[in-house]
Write an enzyme that holds these catalytic residues in place. Structure first.
Site, PDB file in Angstrom:
ATOM      1  N   LYS A  13       0.810  -1.217   0.000  1.00 44.43           N
ATOM      2  CA  LYS A  13       0.000   0.000   0.000  1.00 44.43           C
ATOM      3  C   LYS A  13       0.847   1.272   0.000  1.00 44.43           C
ATOM      4  CE  LYS A  13      -1.100  -0.511   4.961  1.00 44.43           C
ATOM      5  NZ  LYS A  13       0.285  -0.670   5.321  1.00 44.43           N
ATOM      6  N   ARG A  84      -7.348   1.494  10.641  1.00 42.07           N
ATOM      7  CA  ARG A  84      -6.892   0.122  10.850  1.00 42.07           C
ATOM      8  C   ARG A  84      -7.817  -0.649  11.781  1.00 42.07           C
ATOM      9  NH1 ARG A  84      -0.931   1.097   9.455  1.00 42.07           N
ATOM     10  NH2 ARG A  84      -0.123  -1.000   9.243  1.00 42.07           N
ATOM     11  N   ARG A 123      12.342  -6.867   2.494  1.00 46.10           N
ATOM     12  CA  ARG A 123      12.238  -5.404   2.317  1.00 46.10           C
ATOM     13  C   ARG A 123      13.409  -4.703   3.009  1.00 46.10           C
ATOM     14  NH1 ARG A 123       6.926  -2.014   3.831  1.00 46.10           N
ATOM     15  NH2 ARG A 123       7.198  -2.838   5.923  1.00 46.10           N
ATOM     16  N   ARG A 156      13.527  -2.782   8.609  1.00 46.09           N
ATOM     17  CA  ARG A 156      12.705  -2.198   9.667  1.00 46.09           C
ATOM     18  C   ARG A 156      12.582  -3.189  10.816  1.00 46.09           C
ATOM     19  NH1 ARG A 156       7.257   0.157   6.949  1.00 46.09           N
ATOM     20  NH2 ARG A 156       6.369  -0.834   8.775  1.00 46.09           N
ATOM     21  N   ARG A 167       1.783  -8.514  13.380  1.00 47.79           N
ATOM     22  CA  ARG A 167       1.105  -7.471  12.600  1.00 47.79           C
ATOM     23  C   ARG A 167      -0.004  -8.081  11.741  1.00 47.79           C
ATOM     24  NH1 ARG A 167       5.901  -4.950   9.527  1.00 47.79           N
ATOM     25  NH2 ARG A 167       4.447  -3.391   8.739  1.00 47.79           N
TER      26      ARG A 167
HETATM   27  P1  AMP Z   1       2.837   0.707   8.451  1.00 49.90           P
HETATM   28  O1  AMP Z   1       4.059   1.378   7.961  1.00 49.90           O
HETATM   29  O2  AMP Z   1       1.587   1.258   7.818  1.00 49.90           O
HETATM   30  O3  AMP Z   1       2.906  -0.809   8.353  1.00 49.90           O
HETATM   31  O4  AMP Z   1       2.701   1.069  10.035  1.00 49.90           O
HETATM   32  C1  AMP Z   1       3.736   0.731  10.939  1.00 49.90           C
HETATM   33  C2  AMP Z   1       3.227   0.742  12.372  1.00 49.90           C
HETATM   34  O5  AMP Z   1       2.737   2.065  12.713  1.00 49.90           O
HETATM   35  C3  AMP Z   1       2.065  -0.183  12.700  1.00 49.90           C
HETATM   36  O6  AMP Z   1       2.484  -1.520  12.931  1.00 49.90           O
HETATM   37  C4  AMP Z   1       1.497   0.475  13.949  1.00 49.90           C
HETATM   38  O7  AMP Z   1       2.295   0.236  15.087  1.00 49.90           O
HETATM   39  C5  AMP Z   1       1.639   1.963  13.615  1.00 49.90           C
HETATM   40  N1  AMP Z   1       0.432   2.451  12.913  1.00 49.90           N
HETATM   41  C6  AMP Z   1       0.349   2.834  11.607  1.00 49.90           C
HETATM   42  N2  AMP Z   1      -0.900   3.181  11.291  1.00 49.90           N
HETATM   43  C7  AMP Z   1      -1.650   3.010  12.426  1.00 49.90           C
HETATM   44  C8  AMP Z   1      -3.026   3.193  12.752  1.00 49.90           C
HETATM   45  N3  AMP Z   1      -3.932   3.593  11.848  1.00 49.90           N
HETATM   46  N4  AMP Z   1      -3.420   2.933  14.023  1.00 49.90           N
HETATM   47  C9  AMP Z   1      -2.553   2.536  14.955  1.00 49.90           C
HETATM   48  N5  AMP Z   1      -1.254   2.320  14.721  1.00 49.90           N
HETATM   49  C10 AMP Z   1      -0.785   2.562  13.466  1.00 49.90           C
END
Ligand code: AMP
Length: 209
Positions: A13, A84, A123, A156, A167
């Protein structure tokens, strides 16, 4: 246009949102990127969210809704990483209502668990500018070095296989409720998220056209 790009961790995404925001001429709002930037800056928010992110848990809703409120305006945007869970989806509607705005379309990038494990374990991201690479499908020209800014590429912390499993579990718990919410509003579009970056992007563009 106000579009949400929704999908599991590793669904692509972030990458697709960047391409699509460019193509649509709207700003990209990536919640994960914003939060990582706060952690890097060691801001108050960054310090509060760091441990949640490192263990693959969701950051509390009230912290992230504040970030969304600050970043979303009445204009067009492409949002990834939010909502989310169902409460966040409802909260987003409220935030947009206050700005006399609403979501036009929600695109769901559909993908299976094995594909995301493969994608995330390979990644690599730039420590400095955040650009994304993949050891097999999108390698940097020079191993371990960012093509864009020349800084070091790292994995990461939350791409560690154990954290990826967590996750994925967090995602699975909420996905149906979110899809159902937008389906009822007739805003949902499902796209097959498997395949190369260009291939998926082509599907996205076709669907939006
Ligand atoms: P991502 O890069 O989108 O995979 O997000 C990395 C991390 O950021 C997630 O595993 C959460 O810990 C936090 N995070 C991102 N978006 C949200 C959200 N909408 N609500 C809560 N935590 C978030």
């Amino acid at each position: 246009m106000r579009v949400i790009l929704f999908g599991s961790p590793g669904s692509g995404k972030g990458t697709q949102a960047m391409l699509l925001a460019d193509a649509l001429g709207v700003k990209q709002i990536s919640l994960g990127d914003i939060l990582r930037e706060e952690v890097k800056k060691k801001s108050d928010l960054g310090q509060e969210v760091k441990s949640y992110m490192e263990r693959g848990a969701l950051v509390p809703d009230k912290l992230v809704s504040r970030v969304i409120e600050e970043n979303v305006d009445g204009g067009g945007f492409l949002l990834d990483g939010y909502p989310r869970n169902l409460d966040q989806a409802k909260e987003l509607d409220e935030i947009l209502k206050r700005k006399s705005s609403a979501i036009d379309s929600v695109i769901y990038l559909d993908i299976d668990e094995q594909t995301i494990i493969d994608r995330l374990s390979k990644r690599r991201v730039c420590k400095s500018c955040g650009a994304n690479y993949h050891l097999k499908s999108l390698p940097s020209k020079k191993e371990g070095i960012c093509d864009r800014c020349g800084n070091e590429l790292v994995q990461r912390k939350d791409d560690d296989p154990q954290v990826v499993k967590k996750r994925w579990a967090v995602f699975i718990e909420e996905v149906d409720k979110i899809l159902d919410f937008y389906q009822k509003k007739r805003k949902l579009v499902k796209i097959n998220g498997r395949g190369g970056i260009e291939e998926v992007f082509k599907r996205l563009k076709q669907e939006l056209q």
